[in-house]
Motif scaffolding. Sequence first.
Motif, PDB file in Angstrom:
ATOM      1  N   ASP A 325       0.876  -1.180   0.020  1.00 42.05           N
ATOM      2  CA  ASP A 325      -0.030   0.023   0.013  1.00 42.05           C
ATOM      3  C   ASP A 325       0.962   1.364  -0.011  1.00 42.05           C
ATOM      4  O   ASP A 325       0.704   2.344  -0.629  1.00 42.05           O
ATOM      5  CB  ASP A 325      -0.957  -0.168   1.122  1.00 42.05           C
ATOM      6  CG  ASP A 325      -2.099  -1.058   1.119  1.00 42.05           C
ATOM      7  OD1 ASP A 325      -2.228  -1.481  -0.039  1.00 42.05           O
ATOM      8  OD2 ASP A 325      -2.581  -1.346   2.174  1.00 42.05           O
ATOM      9  N   SER A 326       2.054   1.331   0.865  1.00 47.41           N
ATOM     10  CA  SER A 326       2.748   2.362   0.798  1.00 47.41           C
ATOM     11  C   SER A 326       3.480   2.663  -0.457  1.00 47.41           C
ATOM     12  O   SER A 326       3.839   3.526  -1.015  1.00 47.41           O
ATOM     13  CB  SER A 326       3.828   2.227   1.756  1.00 47.41           C
ATOM     14  OG  SER A 326       4.741   1.024   1.594  1.00 47.41           O
ATOM     15  N   THR A 327       3.730   1.631  -1.174  1.00 50.97           N
ATOM     16  CA  THR A 327       4.453   1.821  -2.549  1.00 50.97           C
ATOM     17  C   THR A 327       3.370   2.474  -3.415  1.00 50.97           C
ATOM     18  O   THR A 327       3.679   3.380  -4.235  1.00 50.97           O
ATOM     19  CB  THR A 327       4.610   0.438  -3.285  1.00 50.97           C
ATOM     20  OG1 THR A 327       5.555  -0.134  -2.552  1.00 50.97           O
ATOM     21  CG2 THR A 327       5.248   0.366  -4.665  1.00 50.97           C
ATOM     22  N   ALA A 328       1.840   2.139  -3.333  1.00 48.33           N
ATOM     23  CA  ALA A 328       0.994   2.455  -4.223  1.00 48.33           C
ATOM     24  C   ALA A 328       0.823   4.205  -4.003  1.00 48.33           C
ATOM     25  O   ALA A 328       0.609   4.791  -4.658  1.00 48.33           O
ATOM     26  CB  ALA A 328      -0.281   1.971  -3.927  1.00 48.33           C
ATOM     27  N   THR A 329       1.053   4.466  -2.512  1.00 49.19           N
ATOM     28  CA  THR A 329       0.929   5.874  -2.147  1.00 49.19           C
ATOM     29  C   THR A 329       1.916   6.628  -2.633  1.00 49.19           C
ATOM     30  O   THR A 329       1.881   7.768  -3.282  1.00 49.19           O
ATOM     31  CB  THR A 329       0.893   5.967  -0.504  1.00 49.19           C
ATOM     32  OG1 THR A 329      -0.475   5.290   0.044  1.00 49.19           O
ATOM     33  CG2 THR A 329       0.678   7.554  -0.228  1.00 49.19           C
ATOM     34  N   LEU A 330       3.257   6.056  -2.813  1.00 43.43           N
ATOM     35  CA  LEU A 330       4.439   6.680  -3.218  1.00 43.43           C
ATOM     36  C   LEU A 330       4.319   6.857  -4.794  1.00 43.43           C
ATOM     37  O   LEU A 330       4.664   8.059  -5.216  1.00 43.43           O
ATOM     38  CB  LEU A 330       5.770   5.683  -2.953  1.00 43.43           C
ATOM     39  CG  LEU A 330       6.973   6.314  -3.555  1.00 43.43           C
ATOM     40  CD1 LEU A 330       7.374   7.535  -3.002  1.00 43.43           C
ATOM     41  CD2 LEU A 330       8.117   5.273  -3.440  1.00 43.43           C
ATOM     42  N   ASP A 331       3.874   5.918  -5.504  1.00 43.41           N
ATOM     43  CA  ASP A 331       3.664   6.030  -6.934  1.00 43.41           C
ATOM     44  C   ASP A 331       2.873   7.001  -7.327  1.00 43.41           C
ATOM     45  O   ASP A 331       2.708   7.936  -8.101  1.00 43.41           O
ATOM     46  CB  ASP A 331       3.189   4.738  -7.413  1.00 43.41           C
ATOM     47  CG  ASP A 331       4.053   3.624  -7.623  1.00 43.41           C
ATOM     48  OD1 ASP A 331       5.326   4.061  -7.250  1.00 43.41           O
ATOM     49  OD2 ASP A 331       3.681   2.526  -7.873  1.00 43.41           O
ATOM     50  N   ARG A 332       1.456   7.319  -6.437  1.00 42.95           N
ATOM     51  CA  ARG A 332       0.647   8.095  -6.782  1.00 42.95           C
ATOM     52  C   ARG A 332       1.120   9.810  -6.448  1.00 42.95           C
ATOM     53  O   ARG A 332       0.906  10.393  -7.254  1.00 42.95           O
ATOM     54  CB  ARG A 332      -0.588   8.156  -5.706  1.00 42.95           C
ATOM     55  CG  ARG A 332      -1.756   7.033  -6.185  1.00 42.95           C
ATOM     56  CD  ARG A 332      -3.002   7.039  -5.601  1.00 42.95           C
ATOM     57  NE  ARG A 332      -2.917   6.908  -4.076  1.00 42.95           N
ATOM     58  CZ  ARG A 332      -2.949   5.870  -3.695  1.00 42.95           C
ATOM     59  NH1 ARG A 332      -3.234   4.671  -4.007  1.00 42.95           N
ATOM     60  NH2 ARG A 332      -2.929   5.857  -2.089  1.00 42.95           N
ATOM     61  N   ALA A 333       1.919   9.910  -5.543  1.00 47.84           N
ATOM     62  CA  ALA A 333       2.525  11.106  -5.058  1.00 47.84           C
ATOM     63  C   ALA A 333       3.634  11.631  -6.150  1.00 47.84           C
ATOM     64  O   ALA A 333       3.502  12.620  -6.656  1.00 47.84           O
ATOM     65  CB  ALA A 333       3.364  10.976  -3.811  1.00 47.84           C
ATOM     66  N   GLN A 336       1.513  12.708  -9.366  1.00 46.66           N
ATOM     67  CA  GLN A 336       1.325  13.899  -9.197  1.00 46.66           C
ATOM     68  C   GLN A 336       2.143  14.858  -9.190  1.00 46.66           C
ATOM     69  O   GLN A 336       1.771  16.027 -10.023  1.00 46.66           O
ATOM     70  CB  GLN A 336       0.363  13.899  -7.729  1.00 46.66           C
ATOM     71  CG  GLN A 336      -0.203  15.401  -7.436  1.00 46.66           C
ATOM     72  CD  GLN A 336      -1.315  15.575  -8.065  1.00 46.66           C
ATOM     73  OE1 GLN A 336      -2.061  14.764  -8.738  1.00 46.66           O
ATOM     74  NE2 GLN A 336      -1.554  17.041  -8.431  1.00 46.66           N
TER      75      GLN A 336
END
Length: 446
Positions: A325-333, A336
């Motif tokens: 999940d943290s990887t997905a959050t990083l990717d989105r950041a 963006q």
Amino acid sequence: MRGSLLNAVVATPRPEVPCEAIMWHLVKLFSNPHETGLRQRCMKLAQAIGIWQPSLRESLLARRKQLDQAIQGLGVHGLTADQTGSLISLHVALKNELQRHIDTYKAAIHKLEELSPVTAHQDPAQSSHQRLLAIVYGDIQQRLIDNKTLLTMLDKPALKQLAQLVENLSQRVQNDKEVLFCVGQIRRTDATANTEERPAAGLLMNYSRGCDTVLGLMGPIATLPPSSPTSNGCSSGGSDGYHSDSDIDETNSELVRQYSVTYSKNRIDTLDSLNSLPQLKHAHQLKAKILFSIIVLAFRACHGLKERKVLEVRRTLYVLDANDDSTATLDRAVRQQLKETADRFPMGDVERQVANQVLSTLHEYPCLEACIPLIHYISDCVRLAWRMVNQTNPYYLDTDFTLGLLQPEKHERYPISEKRSDIIRAFLWPALMQNGHCVYKAVVAT
């Protein structure tokens, strides 16, 4: 004048000022060279007009589209292909085609005159149903020979180009009517435009740019709060009390418009430059393929760069689990951040990559390396593609370039193509896709 109008707008939420006249005056201002800082000084005025008379925004969009289409129409008055595939002027092609018709019809009339002693004075009784059923083998054979001779004269493939040429001529007439109509509109709103002597394309482009600037100054479509009165007047210049829920839609609309302009203007301008190169004088299909390939390569390179940047950040931060999940959050950041910095992201390496792909493939045409407009076109395609692939819902190109049948939902016929055929002969511009939907149709020749 601008100061007094702005004061009138700020002084009251419902000023009695002619918003439409002010808007076209702003378009006129920004279609001509103007001093630095004029945009900033006019921004609140334009925003007020956009809020209190939103229909004017639609008028601006319609006028800009009309101007862009008129500019595009100016580019379809070039050479046309004759029956041999050679490119000649439309008038010469029509003259040759009409002469072929005249010669063929004269021969057919002569042949009919030869047959007239048999057919012109034939007893009606000879054509009765019973008589036709009673004719013998020799009569049928002679009738077949006579009719086949006439059919061979009249049913020639070369004679079928006239309808296409006439349709081409009709399209050119319509295009010029659109140009003159647009120039007439400019003349009515700007008496100083000198429309008689200025090149029409430059004049239309300037006013299209003026409309574009004023639309940008108006900002995103704003929604009035429920308690605010609605009116055909203008609003105060401040933004307090208003909110916008269509920033993304407006950004997407503008990007799609830029994609359209890249085809209708940048591509045509670059094609004119390629036409001036002696080595490419007769390589008409090659020039079209070069410009088509560049936009495809630009999107492909930009999508690849975007994914590489996401992976680079992962590796830098030692993020190894792609499903975390943290990887997905990083990717989105990261995505963006790429979106927010798209306008200033250095794209020189990608531009050189696309240029090298084209130039190395066409190494036998060294003149391309010195064609500055082609280099600018590559830069424009790459920078637009980078902005489009970095949207929240990325754009991509439909890469199905199968030369099959025209599909109306994602293909648009090139104006001077064969209208009676749905067989795709060539792709001139790729379809633009977003979320699985076609937002700009591919331009194809049939």
